[in-house]
Design a protein around this motif. Structure first.
Motif, mmCIF file in Angstrom:
data_model
loop_
_atom_site.group_PDB
_atom_site.id
_atom_site.type_symbol
_atom_site.label_atom_id
_atom_site.label_comp_id
_atom_site.label_asym_id
_atom_site.label_seq_id
_atom_site.Cartn_x
_atom_site.Cartn_y
_atom_site.Cartn_z
ATOM 1 N N GLN A 70 -24.596 61.172 63.357
ATOM 2 C CA GLN A 70 -24.181 61.470 61.996
ATOM 3 C C GLN A 70 -22.661 61.535 61.933
ATOM 4 O O GLN A 70 -22.058 62.462 62.472
ATOM 5 N N PRO A 71 -22.043 60.527 61.314
ATOM 6 C CA PRO A 71 -20.580 60.572 61.229
ATOM 7 C C PRO A 71 -20.105 61.583 60.191
ATOM 8 O O PRO A 71 -20.795 61.844 59.205
ATOM 9 N N VAL A 72 -18.955 62.162 60.454
ATOM 10 C CA VAL A 72 -18.318 63.108 59.541
ATOM 11 C C VAL A 72 -17.000 62.487 59.096
ATOM 12 O O VAL A 72 -16.244 61.973 59.914
ATOM 13 N N ILE A 73 -16.732 62.537 57.801
ATOM 14 C CA ILE A 73 -15.485 61.989 57.279
ATOM 15 C C ILE A 73 -14.358 62.975 57.544
ATOM 16 O O ILE A 73 -14.468 64.165 57.255
ATOM 17 N N LYS A 74 -13.272 62.466 58.100
ATOM 18 C CA LYS A 74 -12.062 63.261 58.348
ATOM 19 C C LYS A 74 -10.882 62.524 57.718
ATOM 20 O O LYS A 74 -10.981 61.348 57.386
ATOM 21 N N ASN A 75 -9.773 63.247 57.564
ATOM 22 C CA ASN A 75 -8.586 62.601 56.980
ATOM 23 C C ASN A 75 -7.404 62.683 57.935
ATOM 24 O O ASN A 75 -7.383 63.509 58.841
ATOM 25 N N ARG A 76 -6.441 61.805 57.679
ATOM 26 C CA ARG A 76 -5.200 61.772 58.464
ATOM 27 C C ARG A 76 -3.995 62.149 57.602
ATOM 28 O O ARG A 76 -2.879 61.719 57.877
ATOM 29 N N PHE A 77 -4.228 62.934 56.577
ATOM 30 C CA PHE A 77 -3.131 63.301 55.679
ATOM 31 C C PHE A 77 -1.992 63.994 56.417
ATOM 32 O O PHE A 77 -0.819 63.761 56.130
ATOM 33 N N LYS A 78 -2.313 64.842 57.376
ATOM 34 C CA LYS A 78 -1.279 65.583 58.110
ATOM 35 C C LYS A 78 -0.327 64.626 58.828
ATOM 36 O O LYS A 78 0.892 64.772 58.740
ATOM 37 N N GLU A 79 -0.896 63.617 59.518
ATOM 38 C CA GLU A 79 -0.071 62.657 60.246
ATOM 39 C C GLU A 79 0.762 61.799 59.297
ATOM 40 O O GLU A 79 1.925 61.517 59.561
ATOM 41 N N ILE A 80 0.149 61.408 58.195
ATOM 42 C CA ILE A 80 0.854 60.578 57.215
ATOM 43 C C ILE A 80 2.019 61.352 56.613
ATOM 44 O O ILE A 80 3.133 60.832 56.505
ATOM 45 N N ALA A 81 1.771 62.605 56.241
ATOM 46 C CA ALA A 81 2.836 63.435 55.671
ATOM 47 C C ALA A 81 3.960 63.637 56.685
ATOM 48 O O ALA A 81 5.142 63.543 56.337
ATOM 49 N N LYS A 82 3.593 63.893 57.939
ATOM 50 C CA LYS A 82 4.602 64.094 58.981
ATOM 51 C C LYS A 82 5.462 62.842 59.142
ATOM 52 O O LYS A 82 6.687 62.930 59.221
ATOM 53 N N ASP A 83 4.816 61.667 59.175
ATOM 54 C CA ASP A 83 5.563 60.409 59.308
ATOM 55 C C ASP A 83 6.526 60.184 58.152
ATOM 56 O O ASP A 83 7.564 59.544 58.311
ATOM 57 N N LYS A 84 6.177 60.701 56.983
ATOM 58 C CA LYS A 84 7.007 60.500 55.793
ATOM 59 C C LYS A 84 7.921 61.695 55.503
ATOM 60 O O LYS A 84 8.569 61.746 54.462
ATOM 61 N N ASN A 85 7.936 62.660 56.426
ATOM 62 C CA ASN A 85 8.748 63.881 56.263
ATOM 63 C C ASN A 85 8.428 64.603 54.961
ATOM 64 O O ASN A 85 9.331 65.084 54.266
ATOM 65 N N ILE A 86 7.149 64.689 54.646
ATOM 66 C CA ILE A 86 6.698 65.413 53.463
ATOM 67 C C ILE A 86 6.024 66.689 53.954
ATOM 68 O O ILE A 86 5.150 66.644 54.813
ATOM 69 N N TYR A 87 6.428 67.833 53.419
ATOM 70 C CA TYR A 87 5.914 69.118 53.860
ATOM 71 C C TYR A 87 4.729 69.569 53.007
ATOM 72 O O TYR A 87 4.657 69.266 51.814
ATOM 73 N N ILE A 88 3.826 70.296 53.659
ATOM 74 C CA ILE A 88 2.640 70.808 52.962
ATOM 75 C C ILE A 88 3.049 71.613 51.744
ATOM 76 O O ILE A 88 2.436 71.495 50.683
ATOM 77 N N LYS A 89 4.081 72.409 51.870
ATOM 78 C CA LYS A 89 4.539 73.227 50.733
ATOM 79 C C LYS A 89 4.933 72.351 49.549
ATOM 80 O O LYS A 89 4.618 72.658 48.401
#
Length: 140
Positions: A70-89
């Motif tokens: 059973q596959p589970v969907i995950k995201n890579r938003f954290k890595e993408i934001a880090k690569d673009k220097n975009i902070y969670i805040k």
């Protein structure tokens, strides 16, 4: 290098030109120092390469189906934001949300509903979707 010639209707060509012009405009808007100006041919090649990457991604996920996992969907938003220097805040502020809620999504502790996924995706600059999500075997 191999060469392929394609014929397009005038309408299809005009649509490709419009999309290419829009992509150039968006790139210059995001970075005022950008001077590149993509040609229609480069846009078409980029689309083909992107589609090939999507197909490769699907082939990598296919073993889950064969193993009845059973596959589970995950995201890579954290890595993408880090690569673009975009902070969670900053993302939380733009979406009028609390940083801990965005952090849970970015750390795959929870997955966003579709509307929020799209909002985060837009804030991150609309990266290719196959780079935003992936499947992982359910450990449960």
């Amino acid at each position: 290098m191999k060469k392929i010639t394609i014929e397009l209707s005038e309408e299809a060509y005009d649509q490709l030109k419009e999309i290419t012009d829009l992509e150039n405009l968006i790139n210059r808007h995001r970075d005022k120092n950008r001077r590149d100006n993509y040609k229609i041919e480069e846009f078409v090649i980029g689309c083909i390469v992107d589609k090939i990457e999507q197909i490769k991604h699907f082939e990598l996920v296919n073993p889950f189906i064969e193993n009845n996992a059973q596959p589970v969907i995950k995201n890579r938003f954290k890595e993408i934001a880090k690569d673009k220097n975009i902070y969670i805040k900053d993302i939380a502020d733009q979406l009028n949300m609390l940083s801990p809620n965005i952090s849970k999504i970015f750390n795959n502790a929870s997955q966003p509903r579709l509307e929020l996924f799209i909002k985060i995706w837009i804030v991150l600059g609309c990266p290719p979707l196959h780079k935003c999500i992936y499947l992982e075997e359910d450990e449960g």
